[in-house]
Design a protein around this motif. Structure first.
Motif, PDB file in Angstrom:
ATOM      1  N   LEU A 646       0.831  -1.206   0.000  1.00  0.00           N
ATOM      2  CA  LEU A 646       0.000   0.000   0.000  1.00  0.00           C
ATOM      3  C   LEU A 646       0.867   1.258   0.000  1.00  0.00           C
ATOM      4  O   LEU A 646       0.543   2.252  -0.663  1.00  0.00           O
ATOM      5  N   ILE A 647       1.960   1.208   0.742  1.00  0.00           N
ATOM      6  CA  ILE A 647       2.902   2.329   0.734  1.00  0.00           C
ATOM      7  C   ILE A 647       3.494   2.499  -0.662  1.00  0.00           C
ATOM      8  O   ILE A 647       3.737   3.622  -1.121  1.00  0.00           O
ATOM      9  N   GLY A 648       3.715   1.378  -1.354  1.00  0.00           N
ATOM     10  CA  GLY A 648       4.189   1.463  -2.732  1.00  0.00           C
ATOM     11  C   GLY A 648       3.252   2.261  -3.612  1.00  0.00           C
ATOM     12  O   GLY A 648       3.691   3.030  -4.485  1.00  0.00           O
ATOM     13  N   ASP A 649       1.925   2.126  -3.386  1.00  0.00           N
ATOM     14  CA  ASP A 649       0.963   2.927  -4.148  1.00  0.00           C
ATOM     15  C   ASP A 649       1.151   4.410  -3.878  1.00  0.00           C
ATOM     16  O   ASP A 649       1.068   5.240  -4.793  1.00  0.00           O
ATOM     17  N   VAL A 650       1.401   4.743  -2.598  1.00  0.00           N
ATOM     18  CA  VAL A 650       1.618   6.149  -2.247  1.00  0.00           C
ATOM     19  C   VAL A 650       2.885   6.664  -2.915  1.00  0.00           C
ATOM     20  O   VAL A 650       2.920   7.778  -3.443  1.00  0.00           O
ATOM     21  N   LEU A 651       3.941   5.857  -2.896  1.00  0.00           N
ATOM     22  CA  LEU A 651       5.205   6.280  -3.509  1.00  0.00           C
ATOM     23  C   LEU A 651       5.060   6.463  -5.014  1.00  0.00           C
ATOM     24  O   LEU A 651       5.686   7.350  -5.610  1.00  0.00           O
ATOM     25  N   ASP A 652       4.249   5.612  -5.639  1.00  0.00           N
ATOM     26  CA  ASP A 652       4.009   5.775  -7.084  1.00  0.00           C
ATOM     27  C   ASP A 652       3.427   7.154  -7.388  1.00  0.00           C
ATOM     28  O   ASP A 652       3.721   7.736  -8.445  1.00  0.00           O
ATOM     29  N   LYS A 675      11.055  -0.513   4.322  1.00  0.00           N
ATOM     30  CA  LYS A 675      11.292  -0.880   5.723  1.00  0.00           C
ATOM     31  C   LYS A 675      11.063   0.315   6.637  1.00  0.00           C
ATOM     32  O   LYS A 675      10.402   0.206   7.682  1.00  0.00           O
ATOM     33  N   ALA A 676      11.617   1.464   6.256  1.00  0.00           N
ATOM     34  CA  ALA A 676      11.464   2.662   7.073  1.00  0.00           C
ATOM     35  C   ALA A 676      10.008   3.092   7.155  1.00  0.00           C
ATOM     36  O   ALA A 676       9.510   3.441   8.236  1.00  0.00           O
ATOM     37  N   LEU A 677       9.302   3.080   6.037  1.00  0.00           N
ATOM     38  CA  LEU A 677       7.945   3.603   6.034  1.00  0.00           C
ATOM     39  C   LEU A 677       6.948   2.664   6.715  1.00  0.00           C
ATOM     40  O   LEU A 677       5.986   3.127   7.330  1.00  0.00           O
ATOM     41  N   ILE A 678       7.155   1.347   6.619  1.00  0.00           N
ATOM     42  CA  ILE A 678       6.285   0.434   7.373  1.00  0.00           C
ATOM     43  C   ILE A 678       6.449   0.690   8.868  1.00  0.00           C
ATOM     44  O   ILE A 678       5.471   0.846   9.609  1.00  0.00           O
ATOM     45  N   ALA A 679       7.699   0.754   9.317  1.00  0.00           N
ATOM     46  CA  ALA A 679       7.962   0.965  10.741  1.00  0.00           C
ATOM     47  C   ALA A 679       7.620   2.375  11.188  1.00  0.00           C
ATOM     48  O   ALA A 679       7.412   2.618  12.386  1.00  0.00           O
ATOM     49  N   PRO A 719      -0.727   1.587   9.627  1.00  0.00           N
ATOM     50  CA  PRO A 719      -0.352   1.949   8.247  1.00  0.00           C
ATOM     51  C   PRO A 719      -1.068   3.193   7.743  1.00  0.00           C
ATOM     52  O   PRO A 719      -0.558   3.877   6.851  1.00  0.00           O
ATOM     53  N   SER A 720      -2.235   3.499   8.313  1.00  0.00           N
ATOM     54  CA  SER A 720      -2.994   4.646   7.820  1.00  0.00           C
ATOM     55  C   SER A 720      -2.235   5.954   8.010  1.00  0.00           C
ATOM     56  O   SER A 720      -2.479   6.940   7.307  1.00  0.00           O
ATOM     57  N   ARG A 721      -1.298   5.980   8.963  1.00  0.00           N
ATOM     58  CA  ARG A 721      -0.521   7.197   9.188  1.00  0.00           C
ATOM     59  C   ARG A 721       0.396   7.497   8.003  1.00  0.00           C
ATOM     60  O   ARG A 721       0.857   8.635   7.846  1.00  0.00           O
ATOM     61  N   ILE A 722       0.655   6.496   7.179  1.00  0.00           N
ATOM     62  CA  ILE A 722       1.520   6.698   6.017  1.00  0.00           C
ATOM     63  C   ILE A 722       0.712   6.757   4.732  1.00  0.00           C
ATOM     64  O   ILE A 722       0.956   7.596   3.862  1.00  0.00           O
ATOM     65  N   VAL A 723      -0.271   5.862   4.589  1.00  0.00           N
ATOM     66  CA  VAL A 723      -0.991   5.771   3.316  1.00  0.00           C
ATOM     67  C   VAL A 723      -2.101   6.808   3.207  1.00  0.00           C
ATOM     68  O   VAL A 723      -2.617   7.047   2.118  1.00  0.00           O
ATOM     69  N   SER A 724      -2.499   7.426   4.327  1.00  0.00           N
ATOM     70  CA  SER A 724      -3.485   8.505   4.257  1.00  0.00           C
ATOM     71  C   SER A 724      -2.895   9.759   4.862  1.00  0.00           C
ATOM     72  O   SER A 724      -2.083   9.688   5.792  1.00  0.00           O
ATOM     73  N   GLY A 725      -3.275  10.903   4.323  1.00  0.00           N
ATOM     74  CA  GLY A 725      -2.700  12.166   4.763  1.00  0.00           C
ATOM     75  C   GLY A 725      -3.613  12.919   5.704  1.00  0.00           C
ATOM     76  O   GLY A 725      -4.746  12.530   5.989  1.00  0.00           O
ATOM     77  N   ASP A 726      -3.097  14.034   6.185  1.00  0.00           N
ATOM     78  CA  ASP A 726      -3.831  14.881   7.098  1.00  0.00           C
ATOM     79  C   ASP A 726      -3.195  16.262   7.046  1.00  0.00           C
ATOM     80  O   ASP A 726      -1.970  16.374   6.953  1.00  0.00           O
TER      81      ASP A 726
END
Length: 888
Positions: A646-652, A675-679, A719-726
């Motif tokens: 899912l983070i890969g989608d954000v990076l794309d 690794k960094a973004l999952i953690a 994971p929502s803290r990375i894949v969704s914004g605010d």
């Protein structure tokens, strides 16, 4: 309100000539051992050792005076880390077969454990607490209560020549006579003053007590059946010596009626192993420490066959509600893979989203109605816990099956070494085989939810973990590894029986079980390869989407509390690093009681009530719409892999960090980025605070924090803290390559609204990297990275201090993942150029690693209170000169 996220690229100060900022040396006084005490302790032992090895009449010194022979292998047990010892020893003619951290017993208060550098008072205080636990009062030089589980020692295993043995004996004699060390040999005097024991390698080293216990159990279970064991051979670089040794080993096996089933040699991890089948009489000889195999000069160690067996406790299948909408075609690159069991390829939840690559395990070796594990893992990666009804990922998942199955369980093929299966699977994905192109050229994250249940981590890195570390570095991929499910029961001393446990309040029961698991931690360690330093190791949280009510006859150990589920394996990792790294939902388990004098408990699936909803085969009718409920660390690892995709989608969809058009997943930094973004979404939260409070009742705060770290690492991942914004939160990402002793400076702009504001703010920093590894060495992790502020300390900005509920600074530095949370409300004025500075720097004790370029990623999140009205994401984006993309 959350919206789609974009991760903003950081650009560092372009100066590769910056030198590492060094911390403050630890200058506390240490007790020193006197030479005469060492001579009294070790003189007789040294004499016997030299006699036993040099004066043996079965070694023809005259005929082969320079030969290296395993029967002369020497073990030196050392407390601490004598500087440059291995390098000096190699010059003296000792070939080092292994140099490993170990937990040594019988260590006294005499020894200096060695100094270190600490970048701030907090780290120094934690180090002092750790040293106190080692059994030495650093002020009074008096022994304290011993804690053997934190004793630091090293085993240096050498295969010396006769000449180097003679020289070693002369050096000891000079040391014992209190003579001055010859020029260039001072390091030997340092070693002698730290020496705990010296001895020849022997049959007890080849066959551990744990191996004997396992073999006894197998013999009792099936007295007349042949037994499969794994034999690690001494690794020899010379092909002639290697072939001669293997021929001699094969002759020994044939002489005792055994059969060699599989052999593998992997030079990069110094691994040469054979899977053999032995008659019961030969196994009995190993257990009793007799027979030719236990004394074979070609054999380094004997251990039970690596075993991963998956079977479900309960199976309550139900059909999934199929969507009437056609599934959109997969449009993303296949950056994810899974090495596991066969899935049900045409299952309704997996259809059009998997690509199975048969290699060692054909589909005929896994009947469709027995494909539980691979189907469940693929389901969790692609769709998550089915209770939440998430849409499938937009990418195809590559799957290489390595498990066969029958009506009872799933396991690696019984006549194959699992490491060979894994090695070939990764090579096929990234290189291709038999002249064919690779099946997964874009793969950067590989789910590895299988483990070796015969190998609990005890200080030395297993061959399986060494393999993953090597492959991770070679192919620049991230392995996501499960911590392992410990199914053995443990004592719960707070209750006389199960009735009293069920009658207890949820808080009391939770505390009792947490304390009981910690008391049994030495028997509940993570399973290989979870100690892998390059992998992301995942614990399982007691959490799932089921809303069913548990009946009163069953015990929920953690009501409304997402601690690790009962079976989740415990760290720490190699070098006392943080392991497991993070925790994700792994399904809830009940506390299943048994009685054997005292109340004993183990984790048990109650599939009618608890567990994550996953795709399942239908054992009876072949229905491809069935689901079941499941739990375990395998599930948690699969969800971590899902988070990475899912983070890969954000990076794309995020801005290109360099503008060169190279997609993020094609860069050598891709694995550390994931690794960094999952953690990055991890925190201890209420669970970590609650667990710390439970353990504080019987131990110091640093000790309690270490206990929590063993269970949850850096904490529960959201994971929502990375894949969704605010609009109140912004995430920035830096990535680069760094060499030993270099320093890279990253300057992060602060939102103007924090200037002179006393509103709450949080800054989260995560640094991840890949390292080359040195097999069988205490310097196994060849290169470490550090993350420090502009003054070389762990503090970064006056407006936010390091939060207390997280792993210690010291343990965070020992792996390949550093995650730190800073919080504060302090008003700190700054001008229009207000920034805080993060320095990433590379360190190593090794002298020959300067040419290695270490890929790393630095993730930074700044978050402010809702009372601040500004859109800080937009503010920082403008300060960095980035274009605002539509929909952001």
């Amino acid at each position: 309100m959350a919206d789609s996220n974009q991760i903003l690229p950081l650009r560092r100060t372009p100066d590769d000539k910056q030198k590492r900022l060094k911390g403050t040396a630890d200058k506390r006084s240490r007790p020193k051992i006197e030479t005469h005490i060492q001579v009294d302790r070790l003189g007789g032992l040294m004499s016997r050792t030299f006699t036993d090895i040099l004066d043996r009449d079965d070694i023809d010194v005259a005929r082969d005076p320079g030969a290296m022979a395993p029967e002369r292998a020497l073990v030196l047990e050392i407390i601490g880390r004598p500087a440059s010892f291995v390098k000096a020893a190699e010059k003296a003619g000792l070939e080092w077969l292994a140099e490993e951290v170990a937990l040594l017993h019988g260590v006294t208060e005499y020894f200096d454990i060695g100094g270190d550098e600490y970048d701030d008072e907090e780290a120094a205080a934690e180090a002092e607490e750790f040293n106190n636990l080692l059994g030495v009062n650093l002020v009074a030089n008096e022994p304290l209560e011993a804690f053997e589980d934190v004793t630091e020692g090293r085993l240096y295993l050498g295969m010396p020549t006769v000449a180097s043995f003679e020289r070693l004996r002369r050096l000891w004699d000079a040391y014992a006579a209190n003579e001055k060390a010859p020029e260039g040999d001072g390091v030997w005097w340092d070693l002698f003053s730290h020496l705990h024991r010296i001895r020849p390698w022997n049959a007890d080293d080849r066959v551990s007590d744990a191996t004997r216990r396992r073999l006894r159990v197998e013999r009792t279970r099936s007295p007349e059946e042949e037994v499969r064991i794994e034999v690690d051979l001494w690794y020899r670089f010379d092909p002639r010596h290697r072939d001669d040794a293997y021929d001699a080993f094969r002759t020994t096996i044939e002489a005792i009626g055994g059969e060699i089933l599989d052999v593998i040699r992997i030079e990069e991890i110094r691994y040469h192993s054979a899977l053999i089948r032995l008659p019961s009489s030969a196994v009995d000889a190993i257990v009793t420490g007799s027979g030719p195999l236990a004394f074979s000069d070609q054999v380094m160690s004997i251990r039970p066959q690596s075993s991963f067996r998956f079977a479900i406790d309960e199976h309550n299948p139900e059909p999934v509600e199929a969507s009437s909408e056609a599934l959109q075609p997969a449009d993303g690159k296949s950056i994810g893979a899974m090495i596991d069991g066969w899935p049900v390829e045409n299952h309704a939840l997996l259809r059009d989203r998997i690509d199975v690559i048969p290699l060692d395990v054909a589909d005929s070796m896994a009947p469709v109605n027995t494909r539980f594990h691979g189907t469940a893992m693929a389901s969790l990666i692609l769709r998550g816990d089915g209770h939440f009804g998430a849409e499938p990922l937009s990418r195809v998942l590559k799957i290489v099956p390595v498990l066969e199955s029958d009506d009872n369980d799933e396991r690696p093929p019984i006549d194959k070494l699992p490491l060979g299966l894994i090695h070939r699977a990764v090579r096929e994905l990234k290189e291709g085989t038999d002249g064919q192109p690779p099946s997964g050229p874009d793969v950067v994250i590989i789910n590895h939810s299988i483990c070796d249940e015969a190998f609990g981590f005890s200080g030395s890195v297993s061959p399986w973990a060494r393999l993953l570390d090597h492959l991770s570095w070679k192919y620049k991929v991230l392995f996501v590894v499960s911590a392992g499910n410990i199914r053995e029961p443990f004592d719960v001393l707070d209750y006389p029986d199960a009735v009293q446990m069920r009658a207890a309040t949820p808080d009391h029961r939770r505390a009792a079980i947490l304390r009981a698991i910690d008391a049994a931690k030495s028997q509940r360690t993570i399973f290989a390869p979870a100690e892998s330093v390059n992998a992301l190791t995942v614990a399982a949280a007691h959490s799932d989407g089921s809303t069913d009510i548990l009946p009163a006859s069953l015990s929920d150990p953690y009501v409304s509390f997402s601690a690790p589920n009962i079976n989740s394996g415990l760290g720490l990792g190699f070098g006392r690093s943080v392991k497991p790294d993070v925790m994700l939902p792994g399904g809830r388990q009940v506390a299943h009681p048994t009685m054997s004098g005292v109340l004993r408990v183990r984790g048990h699936e109650a599939a009618a009530y608890f567990g994550q909803k996953v795709a399942s085969p239908d054992p009876a009718t072949g229905d491809v719409t069935m689901v079941r409920r499941s739990s375990g660390t395998s599930n948690a690892a699969a969800l971590a892999t899902r988070a990475g995709l899912l983070i890969g989608d954000v990076l794309d969809a995020s801005p290109d960090p360099t503008g060169d058009g190279v997609p993020w997943h094609a860069r050598s930094t891709a694995a550390p980025v994931l690794k960094a973004l999952i953690a990055h979404g991890a925190s201890w939260g209420d669970v970590g605070i609650g667990m710390t409070d439970v353990h504080r009742s019987g131990m110091s705060l640093p000790r309690a924090k270490e206990t929590v770290s063993r269970a949850i690492g850096y904490g529960h991942v959201d994971p929502s803290r990375i894949v969704s914004g605010d609009r109140k939160r912004v995430t920035l990402l830096g990535q680069d390559l760094i060499r030993k002793e270099q320093r890279h400076t990253w300057r992060i702009p602060l939102p103007f609204d924090l200037s002179s504001s006393a509103e709450f703010r949080r800054i989260v920093l995560t640094l991840a990297w890949l390292t080359p590894v040195k097999a069988n060495s205490s310097n196994y992790r060849m290169i470490g990275l550090e993350m420090v502020g502009g003054d070389g300390r762990s503090s970064i900005w006056e407006g936010a201090a390091r939060a207390s509920h997280q792993p210690s600074v010291a343990s965070s530095k020992n792996g390949t993942l550093i995650h730190a949370v800073y919080e504060g409300k302090k008003a700190v004025p700054f001008d229009e150029n207000g920034v805080f500075e993060i320095n990433v720097q590379a360190v190593s004790r090794l002298t020959y690693v300067s040419d290695f370029q270490i890929p790393y990623a630095l993730a930074v999140t700044i978050e402010v209170a809702d009372t601040i009205s500004a859109d800080i994401r937009d503010t920082i984006r403008r300060r960095m000169g980035l274009q605002v993309r539509s929909g952001a």
